[in-house]
Design a protein around this motif. Structure first.
Motif, PDB file in Angstrom:
ATOM      1  N   PRO A  13      48.105  39.871  32.090  1.00  0.00           N
ATOM      2  CA  PRO A  13      46.763  39.610  32.614  1.00  0.00           C
ATOM      3  C   PRO A  13      45.985  40.920  32.733  1.00  0.00           C
ATOM      4  CG  PRO A  13      48.448  38.604  34.005  1.00  0.00           C
ATOM      5  CD  PRO A  13      49.157  39.453  32.998  1.00  0.00           C
ATOM      6  N   GLU A  14      44.668  40.834  32.512  1.00  0.00           N
ATOM      7  CA  GLU A  14      43.830  42.029  32.591  1.00  0.00           C
ATOM      8  C   GLU A  14      43.832  42.625  33.988  1.00  0.00           C
ATOM      9  OE1 GLU A  14      39.914  41.899  30.952  1.00  0.00           O
ATOM     10  OE2 GLU A  14      40.579  40.534  29.385  1.00  0.00           O
ATOM     11  N   SER A  15      43.773  41.799  34.991  1.00  0.00           N
ATOM     12  CA  SER A  15      43.733  42.300  36.362  1.00  0.00           C
ATOM     13  C   SER A  15      44.936  41.770  37.112  1.00  0.00           C
ATOM     14  CB  SER A  15      42.447  41.852  37.054  1.00  0.00           C
ATOM     15  OG  SER A  15      42.483  42.266  38.394  1.00  0.00           O
ATOM     16  N   ASN A  16      45.845  42.653  37.412  1.00  0.00           N
ATOM     17  CA  ASN A  16      47.019  42.276  38.187  1.00  0.00           C
ATOM     18  C   ASN A  16      46.998  43.064  39.490  1.00  0.00           C
ATOM     19  OD1 ASN A  16      49.338  40.968  38.793  1.00  0.00           O
ATOM     20  ND2 ASN A  16      50.675  42.245  37.550  1.00  0.00           N
ATOM     21  N   SER A  17      45.833  43.103  40.124  1.00  0.00           N
ATOM     22  CA  SER A  17      45.623  43.954  41.283  1.00  0.00           C
ATOM     23  C   SER A  17      45.689  43.147  42.574  1.00  0.00           C
ATOM     24  CB  SER A  17      44.251  44.618  41.184  1.00  0.00           C
ATOM     25  OG  SER A  17      43.948  45.256  42.391  1.00  0.00           O
ATOM     26  N   TYR A  18      46.411  43.697  43.514  1.00  0.00           N
ATOM     27  CA  TYR A  18      46.437  43.102  44.841  1.00  0.00           C
ATOM     28  C   TYR A  18      45.807  44.064  45.842  1.00  0.00           C
ATOM     29  CZ  TYR A  18      49.239  39.458  42.840  1.00  0.00           C
ATOM     30  OH  TYR A  18      49.654  38.411  42.076  1.00  0.00           O
ATOM     31  N   ASP A  19      44.869  44.869  45.339  1.00  0.00           N
ATOM     32  CA  ASP A  19      44.122  45.748  46.217  1.00  0.00           C
ATOM     33  C   ASP A  19      43.311  44.888  47.178  1.00  0.00           C
ATOM     34  OD1 ASP A  19      45.063  47.946  44.857  1.00  0.00           O
ATOM     35  OD2 ASP A  19      43.306  48.107  43.563  1.00  0.00           O
ATOM     36  N   ALA A  20      42.847  45.520  48.244  1.00  0.00           N
ATOM     37  CA  ALA A  20      42.012  44.814  49.208  1.00  0.00           C
ATOM     38  C   ALA A  20      40.790  44.231  48.503  1.00  0.00           C
ATOM     39  CB  ALA A  20      41.581  45.760  50.316  1.00  0.00           C
ATOM     40  N   LEU A  21      40.379  43.055  48.952  1.00  0.00           N
ATOM     41  CA  LEU A  21      39.160  42.446  48.425  1.00  0.00           C
ATOM     42  C   LEU A  21      37.966  43.339  48.757  1.00  0.00           C
ATOM     43  CD1 LEU A  21      39.785  38.787  49.574  1.00  0.00           C
ATOM     44  CD2 LEU A  21      39.608  39.551  47.214  1.00  0.00           C
ATOM     45  N   PRO A  22      36.938  43.316  47.936  1.00  0.00           N
ATOM     46  CA  PRO A  22      35.722  44.073  48.269  1.00  0.00           C
ATOM     47  C   PRO A  22      35.090  43.526  49.560  1.00  0.00           C
ATOM     48  CG  PRO A  22      35.694  43.381  45.968  1.00  0.00           C
ATOM     49  CD  PRO A  22      36.851  42.682  46.618  1.00  0.00           C
ATOM     50  N   THR A  23      34.414  44.394  50.279  1.00  0.00           N
ATOM     51  CA  THR A  23      33.716  43.946  51.481  1.00  0.00           C
ATOM     52  C   THR A  23      32.605  42.987  51.082  1.00  0.00           C
ATOM     53  OG1 THR A  23      32.210  45.821  51.411  1.00  0.00           O
ATOM     54  CG2 THR A  23      34.217  46.092  52.721  1.00  0.00           C
ATOM     55  N   GLY A  24      32.238  42.116  51.995  1.00  0.00           N
ATOM     56  CA  GLY A  24      31.145  41.193  51.727  1.00  0.00           C
ATOM     57  C   GLY A  24      31.353  39.857  52.405  1.00  0.00           C
ATOM     58  N   VAL A  25      30.451  38.930  52.123  1.00  0.00           N
ATOM     59  CA  VAL A  25      30.483  37.588  52.712  1.00  0.00           C
ATOM     60  C   VAL A  25      31.299  36.670  51.809  1.00  0.00           C
ATOM     61  CG1 VAL A  25      29.068  35.601  53.361  1.00  0.00           C
ATOM     62  CG2 VAL A  25      28.276  37.926  53.865  1.00  0.00           C
ATOM     63  N   TYR A  26      32.217  35.953  52.426  1.00  0.00           N
ATOM     64  CA  TYR A  26      33.085  35.017  51.718  1.00  0.00           C
ATOM     65  C   TYR A  26      33.113  33.695  52.470  1.00  0.00           C
ATOM     66  CZ  TYR A  26      35.166  38.978  49.202  1.00  0.00           C
ATOM     67  OH  TYR A  26      35.370  40.077  48.412  1.00  0.00           O
ATOM     68  N   GLU A  27      33.143  32.618  51.712  1.00  0.00           N
ATOM     69  CA  GLU A  27      33.460  31.310  52.266  1.00  0.00           C
ATOM     70  C   GLU A  27      34.965  31.154  52.088  1.00  0.00           C
ATOM     71  OE1 GLU A  27      31.773  28.614  53.601  1.00  0.00           O
ATOM     72  OE2 GLU A  27      29.742  29.406  53.513  1.00  0.00           O
ATOM     73  N   VAL A  28      35.663  30.871  53.191  1.00  0.00           N
ATOM     74  CA  VAL A  28      37.120  30.806  53.154  1.00  0.00           C
ATOM     75  C   VAL A  28      37.614  29.538  53.832  1.00  0.00           C
ATOM     76  CG1 VAL A  28      37.353  33.325  53.147  1.00  0.00           C
ATOM     77  CG2 VAL A  28      37.403  32.099  55.319  1.00  0.00           C
ATOM     78  N   MET A  29      38.876  29.236  53.592  1.00  0.00           N
ATOM     79  CA  MET A  29      39.542  28.148  54.268  1.00  0.00           C
ATOM     80  C   MET A  29      40.674  28.752  55.099  1.00  0.00           C
ATOM     81  SD  MET A  29      41.301  24.597  52.891  1.00  0.00           S
ATOM     82  CE  MET A  29      41.762  25.370  51.386  1.00  0.00           C
ATOM     83  N   ILE A  30      40.815  28.294  56.318  1.00  0.00           N
ATOM     84  CA  ILE A  30      41.898  28.762  57.181  1.00  0.00           C
ATOM     85  C   ILE A  30      43.182  28.063  56.728  1.00  0.00           C
ATOM     86  CG2 ILE A  30      42.773  28.898  59.541  1.00  0.00           C
ATOM     87  CD1 ILE A  30      39.801  28.777  60.484  1.00  0.00           C
ATOM     88  N   LYS A  31      44.070  28.832  56.127  1.00  0.00           N
ATOM     89  CA  LYS A  31      45.303  28.275  55.572  1.00  0.00           C
ATOM     90  C   LYS A  31      46.446  28.241  56.573  1.00  0.00           C
ATOM     91  CE  LYS A  31      46.042  27.419  51.714  1.00  0.00           C
ATOM     92  NZ  LYS A  31      46.019  26.167  50.950  1.00  0.00           N
TER      93      LYS A  31
END
Length: 158
Positions: A13-31
């Motif tokens: 895969p081109e991106s196999n990164s588990y770096d921190a997500l970029p800062t910003g607004v996200y819609e998420v689900m509480i898992k």
């Protein structure tokens, strides 16, 4: 009989990164939500959040949900000398963002957990730097005031 897998270095895969997500607004689900304890003895409530996959075409979320749908990250609300009223402030804000009714009483942690699981919320993700075994690491975090009700209702995903 066909082989289960043949490795091929040319097809990674081109991106196999588990770096921190970029800062910003996200819609998420509480898992998931769990109680935890730090080595310092401080108690906390850990939230496992998944960036919603169903919003890749939402205009203002193109660079967050559109690129990172399905990614999971964690944030913890710690009870410490700095935050002794965390149940009243932080967990209250999170419950309200997840749709809890006014004056809702949770008799146990499990009641709180069960009501919030799989609820959609909007968060403003920021970064903290933490040191672990002498190494600085970028860590995702969501401040208590950065949890809001979802702005995009979720289809039944449970």
């Amino acid at each position: 009989m066909t082989d289960f897998l043949k490795t091929d270095y040319d097809h990674l895969p081109e991106s196999n990164s588990y770096d921190a997500l970029p800062t910003g607004v996200y819609e998420v689900m509480i898992k998931d939500i769990n109680e935890k304890q730090a080595a310092t003895g401080n108690a906390g409530v850990a939230f496992q959040l998944e960036v919603r996959r169903d919003l890749d075409s939402e205009g203002d979320l193109a660079n967050s949900n559109g690129k990172f749908g399905g990614r999971v990250f964690f944030t913890t609300v710690w009870n410490s000398d700095k935050n002794p009223e965390y149940r009243l402030t932080t967990l209250n804000a999170i419950a309200i963002a997840a749709g809890a009714s006014n004056k809702r009483v949770y008799e146990t942690f499990d009641d709180f957990r069960e009501e919030l699981l799989l609820k959609a919320v909007r968060v403003n993700l920021t970064h903290d730097i933490s040191t672990f075994q002498g190494e600085d690491r970028v860590q995702e975090t969501v401040a208590p005031w950065d949890w809001e009700p979802t702005q995009v209702l979720m289809a039944d995903m449970a």
